[in-house]
Write a protein that holds these residues in place. Sequence first.
Motif, PDB file in Angstrom:
ATOM      1  N   THR A 135       0.867  -1.177   0.000  1.00 15.18           N
ATOM      2  CA  THR A 135       0.000   0.000   0.000  1.00 15.18           C
ATOM      3  C   THR A 135       0.903   1.225   0.000  1.00 15.18           C
ATOM      4  OG1 THR A 135      -0.064   0.213   2.400  1.00 15.18           O
ATOM      5  CG2 THR A 135      -1.734  -1.242   1.379  1.00 15.18           C
ATOM      6  N   LEU A 136       0.334   2.351  -0.322  1.00 19.99           N
ATOM      7  CA  LEU A 136       1.098   3.598  -0.288  1.00 19.99           C
ATOM      8  C   LEU A 136       1.625   3.853   1.117  1.00 19.99           C
ATOM      9  CD1 LEU A 136       2.140   6.124  -1.690  1.00 19.99           C
ATOM     10  CD2 LEU A 136      -0.080   7.190  -1.267  1.00 19.99           C
ATOM     11  N   SER A 137       0.817   3.588   2.139  1.00 22.80           N
ATOM     12  CA  SER A 137       1.235   3.791   3.522  1.00 22.80           C
ATOM     13  C   SER A 137       2.418   2.894   3.883  1.00 22.80           C
ATOM     14  CB  SER A 137       0.067   3.523   4.471  1.00 22.80           C
ATOM     15  OG  SER A 137       0.486   3.631   5.810  1.00 22.80           O
ATOM     16  N   GLN A 138       2.382   1.633   3.478  1.00 21.94           N
ATOM     17  CA  GLN A 138       3.487   0.718   3.753  1.00 21.94           C
ATOM     18  C   GLN A 138       4.760   1.187   3.046  1.00 21.94           C
ATOM     19  OE1 GLN A 138       1.477  -2.747   2.313  1.00 21.94           O
ATOM     20  NE2 GLN A 138       1.134  -3.564   4.379  1.00 21.94           N
ATOM     21  N   ALA A 139       4.634   1.560   1.787  1.00 21.53           N
ATOM     22  CA  ALA A 139       5.801   2.047   1.039  1.00 21.53           C
ATOM     23  C   ALA A 139       6.365   3.299   1.692  1.00 21.53           C
ATOM     24  CB  ALA A 139       5.424   2.312  -0.418  1.00 21.53           C
ATOM     25  N   ALA A 140       5.490   4.177   2.182  1.00 23.41           N
ATOM     26  CA  ALA A 140       5.945   5.400   2.849  1.00 23.41           C
ATOM     27  C   ALA A 140       6.687   5.071   4.143  1.00 23.41           C
ATOM     28  CB  ALA A 140       4.760   6.322   3.129  1.00 23.41           C
ATOM     29  N   GLN A 141       6.197   4.107   4.900  1.00 24.58           N
ATOM     30  CA  GLN A 141       6.867   3.720   6.148  1.00 24.58           C
ATOM     31  C   GLN A 141       8.250   3.120   5.871  1.00 24.58           C
ATOM     32  OE1 GLN A 141       3.748   1.166   7.675  1.00 24.58           O
ATOM     33  NE2 GLN A 141       3.337   2.622   9.331  1.00 24.58           N
ATOM     34  N   ILE A 142       8.322   2.262   4.878  1.00 23.71           N
ATOM     35  CA  ILE A 142       9.602   1.658   4.515  1.00 23.71           C
ATOM     36  C   ILE A 142      10.582   2.739   4.066  1.00 23.71           C
ATOM     37  CG2 ILE A 142      10.768   0.155   2.840  1.00 23.71           C
ATOM     38  CD1 ILE A 142       8.122  -1.554   2.893  1.00 23.71           C
TER      39      ILE A 142
END
Length: 189
Positions: A135-142
Motif C-alpha cells: 500500500t502507499l502507507s506501507q511504502a511510505a513507512q519503509i
Amino acid sequence: MLQAAERILERDGIAGLTLRAAAREAGVSHAAPKNHFGDVRGLLSELAAEGFARFGAALVANTREGETPKARLAAIGHGYVTFAQRNPGLFLLMFRSERLDFGRPALRAAAEAAFGVLAGAVGAQRRGSPETPLTLSQAAQITAAWSLVHGFSMLMLDGRLKPLIARMPDGTDEMTLLAAILSGPTPEL
C-alpha cells in the motif's frame, strides 16, 4: 580473490580496484580474475553480493525474539549504521556504484534479502509473500525508515555530522546521536 578486492576497496577506493590490482593483491595470475568474474563489473558485483549478505546479517544481529516492533526497528537501524561505519568502502560500493550488475543472481538475491529485513520490520503486520503489492502507507513507512538510517550513514561517512557532534556534550559520538534518534517518538505517517 574477493578478500583481496575488499582490501583494495577499503584502502584505495573503487578507483583503485581493477582486475589486475585484485590479482596482484591475491597473489594469482592476472588472468585468474577475468576467468572467474569476466570483467571488473563482475568482480564488483560479486563483492557487493557478499557485502549485502553480511549487511543482512548485521541488520538482524542485535534483534531479540519477542521485542516490540519499535525496538526491532531500532536494532535494525543500529545494525545498518554500524555496518556502514565498519565497512565504508563496501557500503559505498553497494549503494553508490553504477558499476554493479544487478542482473547477477547472487547480487540481486542478497540485495533483496537485506531490503526484506528492513521492509519486514516496518511492515511486520503485512501478510503475504514479498511479491505482495504494497500500500502507499506501507511504502511510505519503509521509505521513511530507510531514508533515516541511510541518510544518517551517508552524513556520517561524509564527515558531515562532525560539526554537530563537536557542539554536543563530551563523550557524544555518532552512535549516541543515532540511539537518541531511534529511541525518540515514532513519527506518524
